[in-house]
Scaffold this motif. Structure first.
Motif, mmCIF file in Angstrom:
data_model
loop_
_atom_site.group_PDB
_atom_site.id
_atom_site.type_symbol
_atom_site.label_atom_id
_atom_site.label_comp_id
_atom_site.label_asym_id
_atom_site.label_seq_id
_atom_site.Cartn_x
_atom_site.Cartn_y
_atom_site.Cartn_z
ATOM 1 N N VAL A 67 3.220 16.690 126.331
ATOM 2 C CA VAL A 67 3.785 16.619 127.509
ATOM 3 C C VAL A 67 3.632 15.355 128.124
ATOM 4 N N LEU A 68 2.267 14.703 128.111
ATOM 5 C CA LEU A 68 1.910 13.407 128.796
ATOM 6 C C LEU A 68 2.714 12.412 128.574
ATOM 7 N N PRO A 69 3.227 12.202 127.365
ATOM 8 C CA PRO A 69 3.964 10.863 127.039
ATOM 9 C C PRO A 69 5.438 11.036 127.635
ATOM 10 N N ARG A 70 5.925 12.238 127.881
ATOM 11 C CA ARG A 70 7.301 12.452 128.394
ATOM 12 C C ARG A 70 6.929 12.080 129.878
ATOM 13 N N LEU A 71 5.901 12.719 130.784
ATOM 14 C CA LEU A 71 5.813 12.466 132.042
ATOM 15 C C LEU A 71 5.825 11.006 132.261
ATOM 16 N N LEU A 72 4.940 10.349 131.311
ATOM 17 C CA LEU A 72 4.475 8.979 131.740
ATOM 18 C C LEU A 72 6.001 8.175 131.490
ATOM 19 N N GLU A 105 -7.948 4.331 131.161
ATOM 20 C CA GLU A 105 -7.065 3.266 131.391
ATOM 21 C C GLU A 105 -5.929 2.914 130.428
ATOM 22 N N GLN A 106 -5.993 3.204 129.261
ATOM 23 C CA GLN A 106 -4.927 3.006 128.280
ATOM 24 C C GLN A 106 -4.068 4.155 128.344
ATOM 25 N N THR A 107 -4.337 5.358 128.576
ATOM 26 C CA THR A 107 -3.522 6.492 128.410
ATOM 27 C C THR A 107 -2.802 6.731 129.824
ATOM 28 N N PHE A 108 -3.323 6.296 130.870
ATOM 29 C CA PHE A 108 -3.061 6.847 132.192
ATOM 30 C C PHE A 108 -2.816 5.654 133.310
ATOM 31 N N PHE A 109 -3.985 5.260 133.779
ATOM 32 C CA PHE A 109 -4.074 4.234 134.834
ATOM 33 C C PHE A 109 -2.823 2.968 134.855
ATOM 34 N N SER A 172 -21.869 7.541 135.253
ATOM 35 C CA SER A 172 -21.900 6.049 135.468
ATOM 36 C C SER A 172 -20.766 5.864 134.781
ATOM 37 N N ILE A 173 -20.199 4.955 135.346
ATOM 38 C CA ILE A 173 -18.664 4.349 135.255
ATOM 39 C C ILE A 173 -18.660 2.748 134.431
ATOM 40 N N ILE A 174 -18.076 2.679 133.547
ATOM 41 C CA ILE A 174 -17.915 1.379 132.886
ATOM 42 C C ILE A 174 -16.586 0.918 133.622
ATOM 43 N N LEU A 175 -16.593 -0.498 134.543
ATOM 44 C CA LEU A 175 -15.264 -0.571 135.107
ATOM 45 C C LEU A 175 -14.376 -0.980 134.050
ATOM 46 N N GLU A 176 -14.491 -1.494 133.204
ATOM 47 C CA GLU A 176 -13.208 -1.602 132.099
ATOM 48 C C GLU A 176 -12.417 -0.522 131.794
ATOM 49 N N ASN A 177 -13.166 0.800 131.928
ATOM 50 C CA ASN A 177 -12.407 2.045 131.658
ATOM 51 C C ASN A 177 -11.396 2.416 132.806
ATOM 52 N N ILE A 178 -11.548 2.000 134.146
ATOM 53 C CA ILE A 178 -10.918 2.173 135.098
ATOM 54 C C ILE A 178 -10.145 1.045 135.720
ATOM 55 N N GLN A 179 -10.266 0.045 135.227
ATOM 56 C CA GLN A 179 -9.932 -1.323 135.956
ATOM 57 C C GLN A 179 -8.726 -1.247 136.609
#
Length: 374
Positions: A67-72, A105-109, A172-179
């Protein structure tokens, strides 16, 4: 009045018509699989987008990969404000909880947020352009502007959901993962605050006709920034690891918040002070990594200007109080507490909370104590 690149009137809360082949193919495949009986099948054109919102959690988790690829894809190809926001809300509310937080980051944001920012900018342009025609007699323009503002509020609410999810699921968050998330959110927040700050001139003295909706937009942006600062407070950066992208992203965040400070200084003094506190806190927290890349002169200059503005606000308040006392033939002396409330900002819509010049002075002291600006 036709709005948006998709030629669609901004109808906040409306449902989306499933006229595209993409929608039909997707719902036939996902909702009415080949194994389903003909009796259960209904015309796909009658299935509302909100159907996905009723899916149980397990079904969302199981169908996520398909479903996600189609929504994107639908999000990328849609020029409709309403449709894009509805897709964004469905992803956030129904499918985001089942995504791997390390790959957000890669799959959504990075897939959705650039388009979200573009559509928000389109809405802001349309809003500003149409605002010139606002009048008490022109009910169509009033409705159009209110609907655009409501749509913006919905978009900000969806972004708040993104930020809240990340905060709730990661200690804790790595900024690269949500940049893409902080940069997109800060762009939208700043654009919102600039519009609100200039609202008196933008709406040509007819601000009262849309004041409730504009105040709702301001409050949503205010809440979104508070949530984002809470998220950013959990960001971890290893001083022993030279990750240039992470360093650059944090520097961009701090400079973006600095720009926002210059916008809100006359709108909400408490929020302004808290934003400054956050800037100083993050600068000190990550100073060993980001110190060489921060624009120290700009930060100190902006902070000094804000102190001066706050001081002048106090003087204006004292003068107003003195004149009021004189008119009432009252000799009541001024108290320290009287100076804790500042005059209202430029717009009647946005209440100014308490602020303090002393707070700004302590910010400079903390900044210099940390080795900055020397």
């Amino acid at each position: 009045m036709v709005l948006g690149a998709g030629g669609e009137r901004a109808r906040a809360g409306g449902t989306v018509s499933f006229r595209s082949g993409l929608w039909r193919d997707w719902f036939e495949a996902v909702l009415f699989g080949e194994g389903m009986s003909q009796e259960r099948a209904v015309p796909v054109s009658a299935v509302p987008l909100e159907e996905l919102s009723s899916w149980p959690e397990e079904l969302c988790r199981r169908e996520l990969p398909s479903v996600l690829p189609r929504l994107l894809s639908l999000s990328q190809h849609s020029d409709s404000w309403i449709e894009h926001i509805q897709i964004l809300k469905i992803i956030v509310e129904m499918f985001l909880p089942h995504m791997n937080h390390l790959t957000l980051e890669q799959t959504f944001f990075s897939q959705v947020l650039p388009k979200t920012v573009k559509l928000f900018d389109d809405m802001m342009y349309e809003l500003t352009s149409q605002a010139r025609e606002l009048s008490s007699q022109n009910l169509e323009i009033q409705t159009t502007l209110k609907n655009i503002l409501q749509t913006m509020v919905q978009l900000l609410g969806a972004l708040t959901g993104c930020v809240q999810h990340v905060c709730a699921t990661q200690e804790s968050i790595i900024l690269e993962n949500i940049q893409s998330l902080p940069s997109s959110v800060l762009h939208i927040i700043k654009s919102t605050f600039v519009h609100c700050k200039n609202s008196e001139s933008v709406y040509s003295g007819r601000l009262h006709l849309v004041s409730d909706h504009l105040q709702a937009l301001f409050k949503e942006a205010y809440s979104l920034q508070k949530q984002l600062m809470e998220l950013l407070d959990t960001v971890c950066m290893d001083p022993l690891v030279d990750e240039n992208d992470d360093i650059l992203n944090m520097v961009i965040v701090i400079h973006s918040l600095l720009d926002i400070c210059s916008v809100i200084s006359s709108m909400d003094h408490a929020f302004h002070a808290n934003t400054w506190k956050f800037i100083i806190k993050q600068s000190l927290k990550h100073q060993s990594i980001i110190k060489s890349q921060l624009k120290h002169k700009d930060i100190i200059t902006s902070l000094c200007e804000d102190i001066l503005f706050s001081f002048h606000s106090c003087l204006q308040l004292a003068e107003q109080m003195s004149q009021s006392d004189a008119q009432q033939v009252s000799s009541k002396p001024l108290r320290y507490q009287d100076f804790q409330s500042t005059p209202r900002g430029n717009s009647r819509c946005f209440p100014s909370d308490t602020g303090s010049t002393y707070q700004s002075a302590t910010h400079i002291s903390a900044f210099r104590a940390g080795g900055f600006g020397q």
